[in-house]
Scaffold this active site. Structure first.
Site, short mmCIF file in Angstrom:
data_model
loop_
_atom_site.label_atom_id
_atom_site.label_comp_id
_atom_site.label_asym_id
_atom_site.label_seq_id
_atom_site.Cartn_x
_atom_site.Cartn_y
_atom_site.Cartn_z
N HIS A 11 41.25 -6.70 41.08
CA HIS A 11 42.00 -6.20 42.23
C HIS A 11 43.51 -6.18 41.95
O HIS A 11 44.01 -6.85 41.04
CB HIS A 11 41.72 -7.07 43.46
CG HIS A 11 42.17 -8.50 43.29
ND1 HIS A 11 43.48 -8.90 43.47
CD2 HIS A 11 41.49 -9.61 42.96
CE1 HIS A 11 43.58 -10.20 43.26
NE2 HIS A 11 42.38 -10.66 42.93
N TYR A 16 49.71 -13.88 47.44
CA TYR A 16 49.28 -15.14 46.85
C TYR A 16 49.44 -15.09 45.33
O TYR A 16 49.90 -16.06 44.71
CB TYR A 16 47.83 -15.44 47.22
CG TYR A 16 47.64 -15.91 48.64
CD1 TYR A 16 47.57 -17.27 48.95
CD2 TYR A 16 47.53 -15.00 49.69
CE1 TYR A 16 47.39 -17.70 50.25
CE2 TYR A 16 47.36 -15.42 51.00
CZ TYR A 16 47.28 -16.78 51.27
OH TYR A 16 47.12 -17.20 52.57
N GLU A 84 35.24 -13.83 44.07
CA GLU A 84 35.91 -14.76 43.17
C GLU A 84 35.25 -16.13 43.23
O GLU A 84 34.57 -16.46 44.22
CB GLU A 84 37.40 -14.87 43.54
CG GLU A 84 38.24 -15.82 42.70
CD GLU A 84 38.26 -15.48 41.20
OE1 GLU A 84 37.17 -15.43 40.60
OE2 GLU A 84 39.36 -15.29 40.65
#
Length: 214
Positions: A11, A16, A84
């Site tokens: 991605h 973050y 993830e």
């Protein structure tokens, strides 16, 4: 026998990522401005590829990374198995020395072969592999889908690549990844084997406006 081409991407960037904060599967963060630009650059480069199916994780950052293709109306399926790794109780926390020491110890333990060791309150590489296998089998069970795009996550990609190339999981860090980097894979149904045409390719990201990289 036929073959399948798989465009495997990580991605685009999130805030973050920018701040060095671990997201894992428990933080459903959206792409930031750079991440959207990376996704657009990938789309501009590969928009003419005839994808038969788009596969993503259940997390929004992977779906936003293939937004251009989804807006074309291409078939899309999302699977939790592509999420993830869960980094557990430390997900989303501002980096500090204790957390950094913990992650360093955890990854070094995995590299030493302790791949069943789970993050505190989270998953191990073996856990991730176990939930990926049914999705991998599903994708390969559809030879009519000759070209597919798969959007997922950094650590999860490392697990997947080690798995499909039949490498031990403690070697997964040999597969580098970048936000919106591309692995171009070829699967031969006759031999049941994969090959890599592109390794973490980022040539398409040259289109990203320079001011976003500062």
């Amino acid at each position: 026998m036929s073959s399948k081409v798989i465009y495997l991407i990580r991605h685009g960037e999130t805030d973050y990522n920018r701040r060095g904060v671990v997201q894992g599967s428990g933080i459903d963060a959206e792409l930031n401005e750079l991440g959207h630009a990376q996704a657009h650059a990938f789309y501009q480069t590969y928009q003419d590829v005839t994808f038969d199916k788009i596969y993503t994780s259940n997390l929004i950052r992977t779906k936003q990374s293939v937004k251009g293709f989804l807006e074309k109306g291409l078939p899309h399926e999302a699977y939790e198995g592509l999420n993830e790794i869960s980094w557990g109780v430390r997900e989303g926390r501002t980096p500090n020395s204790m957390d950094n020491d913990y992650y360093r110890w955890l990854i070094e333990s995995w590299q030493k072969g302790e791949v069943e060791l789970q993050a505190e309150g989270g998953e191990s590489p073996v856990d991730v592999q176990s939930r990926q296998l049914p999705v991998i089998d599903l994708i390969l069970s559809r030879p009519e889908e000759k070209t597919v795009l798969v959007a997922m996550h950094g650590r999860a990609m490392r697990v997947l690549l080690a798995t499909i190339f039949k490498r031990p999981l403690h070697e997964m860090d040999e597969y580098l990844h970048t936000n919106l980097g591309l692995y171009l894979l070829h699967y031969d149904y006759a031999t049941g084997s994969f090959s890599i045409q592109k390794h973490n390719d980022i040539a398409h990201l040259e289109q990203v406006p320079p001011h976003l990289l500062a």
